[in-house]
Design an enzyme around this catalytic site. Structure first.
Site, mmCIF file in Angstrom:
data_model
loop_
_atom_site.group_PDB
_atom_site.id
_atom_site.type_symbol
_atom_site.label_atom_id
_atom_site.label_comp_id
_atom_site.label_asym_id
_atom_site.label_seq_id
_atom_site.Cartn_x
_atom_site.Cartn_y
_atom_site.Cartn_z
ATOM 1 N N HIS A 26 0.958 -1.203 -0.034
ATOM 2 C CA HIS A 26 -0.136 0.040 -0.135
ATOM 3 C C HIS A 26 0.913 1.369 -0.065
ATOM 4 O O HIS A 26 1.932 1.239 0.228
ATOM 5 C CB HIS A 26 -0.966 -0.162 1.220
ATOM 6 C CG HIS A 26 -0.470 0.212 2.505
ATOM 7 N ND1 HIS A 26 0.397 -0.873 3.013
ATOM 8 C CD2 HIS A 26 -0.597 1.054 3.582
ATOM 9 C CE1 HIS A 26 0.849 -0.635 4.270
ATOM 10 N NE2 HIS A 26 0.272 0.569 4.626
ATOM 11 N N HIS A 29 1.203 4.056 1.945
ATOM 12 C CA HIS A 29 1.462 4.745 2.937
ATOM 13 C C HIS A 29 3.400 4.877 3.058
ATOM 14 O O HIS A 29 3.891 4.119 2.671
ATOM 15 C CB HIS A 29 1.355 4.117 4.263
ATOM 16 C CG HIS A 29 -0.098 4.328 4.447
ATOM 17 N ND1 HIS A 29 -0.959 3.663 5.566
ATOM 18 C CD2 HIS A 29 -0.848 5.198 4.035
ATOM 19 C CE1 HIS A 29 -2.037 3.892 5.680
ATOM 20 N NE2 HIS A 29 -2.067 5.257 4.818
ATOM 21 N N ASP A 57 5.575 4.845 5.079
ATOM 22 C CA ASP A 57 6.515 4.243 6.078
ATOM 23 C C ASP A 57 6.694 2.445 4.975
ATOM 24 O O ASP A 57 6.953 1.633 5.840
ATOM 25 C CB ASP A 57 6.134 3.864 7.321
ATOM 26 C CG ASP A 57 4.753 3.449 7.582
ATOM 27 O OD1 ASP A 57 3.915 3.531 6.579
ATOM 28 O OD2 ASP A 57 4.311 2.535 8.582
ATOM 29 N N HIS A 58 5.844 2.317 3.931
ATOM 30 C CA HIS A 58 6.056 1.262 3.423
ATOM 31 C C HIS A 58 6.727 1.470 1.905
ATOM 32 O O HIS A 58 7.021 0.544 1.227
ATOM 33 C CB HIS A 58 4.687 0.609 3.236
ATOM 34 C CG HIS A 58 4.119 0.110 4.374
ATOM 35 N ND1 HIS A 58 4.079 -1.356 4.837
ATOM 36 C CD2 HIS A 58 3.742 0.583 5.480
ATOM 37 C CE1 HIS A 58 3.583 -1.483 5.974
ATOM 38 N NE2 HIS A 58 3.324 -0.143 6.468
ATOM 39 N N HIS A 104 -7.676 -0.507 5.225
ATOM 40 C CA HIS A 104 -6.500 0.305 5.728
ATOM 41 C C HIS A 104 -6.332 1.432 4.847
ATOM 42 O O HIS A 104 -6.149 2.557 5.288
ATOM 43 C CB HIS A 104 -5.207 -0.526 6.154
ATOM 44 C CG HIS A 104 -4.182 0.460 6.671
ATOM 45 N ND1 HIS A 104 -4.102 1.032 7.788
ATOM 46 C CD2 HIS A 104 -3.230 0.448 6.004
ATOM 47 C CE1 HIS A 104 -2.877 1.457 8.020
ATOM 48 N NE2 HIS A 104 -2.233 1.246 6.880
ATOM 49 N N ASP A 142 -0.515 -3.820 6.454
ATOM 50 C CA ASP A 142 -1.020 -3.418 7.326
ATOM 51 C C ASP A 142 -2.451 -3.807 7.390
ATOM 52 O O ASP A 142 -3.464 -2.961 7.908
ATOM 53 C CB ASP A 142 -0.950 -1.855 7.313
ATOM 54 C CG ASP A 142 0.602 -1.155 7.806
ATOM 55 O OD1 ASP A 142 1.376 -2.142 7.908
ATOM 56 O OD2 ASP A 142 0.699 0.030 7.708
ATOM 57 N N HIS A 161 3.991 -4.171 10.927
ATOM 58 C CA HIS A 161 4.443 -3.719 12.109
ATOM 59 C C HIS A 161 4.528 -4.550 13.308
ATOM 60 O O HIS A 161 3.814 -5.739 13.524
ATOM 61 C CB HIS A 161 3.704 -2.671 12.521
ATOM 62 C CG HIS A 161 3.675 -1.451 11.564
ATOM 63 N ND1 HIS A 161 4.346 -0.394 11.736
ATOM 64 C CD2 HIS A 161 2.974 -1.195 10.545
ATOM 65 C CE1 HIS A 161 4.215 0.414 10.854
ATOM 66 N NE2 HIS A 161 3.176 0.166 9.916
HETATM 67 ZN ZN LIG Z 1 -0.116 1.672 6.506
#
Ligand SMILES: [Zn+2]
Length: 255
Positions: free
Chosen positions: A56, A58, A60-61, A114, A133, A171
């Site tokens: 996805h 985001h 942080d990915h 998400h 996530d 995570h």
């Molecule tokens: Zn995420």
């Protein structure tokens, strides 16, 4: 030949993970939270990065993708329904598509909720799932772009994978998830056993994943929203499972 995996921490509490085909030497990074730990993992394993499989959009990915692609000239595969929000994408995929990493083949499972276009990758021959996530051990992702019914349906797709399938999530939230889960199902023996296991792993400085779908079904309240006892304990007896799921997710948001 069986797939090999290598798991490592990134950023504050993200997981990085590589999947490697020993036959061809191909290696995929599932997401790219940041480049340096992925490079360190490649140096440690001696594997060559050929692909990045994005779950996805985001940051942080995805924020390590540019640097890794510039260095390794790897292919970047991303979810079709949010590829416009991800830089450096080469191929887009959706439900039922097959993504190969050398001789390894993954089936794409759309798991929105998400984010609106979130996907998971399942390698059936090795029974390995990479769920980003959407599903966490004893938890699930926040419902940010979708709604509770959409997220519940995504979790049902992951719950339908084989019991002995292992999943890797985005995570390390397991210990905190367990503290919350005990408020939903304090008497759940599988949950209490998982809590003891996680305490040991954490004390030893080890990651709490991968976990199996079967174990998760028994202990993760977010996969158990269609359990009549849980519905009853939340005052939602007879309500649709997605509404029970929504209530559990709301309580977790406030926890
Ligand atoms: Zn995420």
């Amino acid at each position: 030949m069986a797939a090999e995996t290598y798991l490592f921490p990134c950023l504050k509490d993200n997981f990085g993970v590589l999947i490697h085909d020993p036959g061809s030497g191909a290696t995929a990074s599932i997401d790219a939270p940041e480049a340096a730990p992925v490079e360190a993992a490649l140096a440690k394993t001696g594997w060559r990065l050929t692909d990045i499989l994005v779950t996805h959009h985001h940051a942080d990915h995805t924020q390590g993708i540019g640097e890794l692609k510039a260095h390794h000239k790897c292919r970047v595969v991303a979810p079709r329904n949010e590829a416009a929000r991800i830089a450096h994408v080469d191929e887009t995929v959706g439900e039922g598509d097959t993504v190969t990493v050398g001789a390894l083949a993954a089936r794409v499972i759309e798991t929105p909720g998400h984010t609106s276009g979130h996907i998971s990758y399942f390698f059936p021959a090795d029974k390995l799932a990479f769920v980003g996530d959407t599903l966490f051990s004893i938890g699930c992702g926040r419902v940010i772009e979708g709604n509770a019914e959409m997220m519940w349906n995504s979790l049902l797709k992951l719950r339908a994978l084989p019991d002995d399938a292992q999943f890797f999530c985005g995570h390390e939230y397991t210990a905190a998830n367990i503290r919350f889960a005990k408020t939903v199902e304090p008497g759940n023996k599988a949950l209490n056993a998982r809590a003891a296991e996680v305490e040991k792993l954490t004390a030893a400085g080890k990651a709490t994943i991968p976990a199996t779908i079967g174990a998760e079904k028994a202990a993760n309240p977010f996969l158990r929203a269609d359990n009549a006892e849980i519905a009853k304990s939340l005052g939602l007896a007879g309500k649709p499972a997605w509404q029970v799921f929504a209530e559990i997710r709301e309580r977790k948001n406030r926890f």
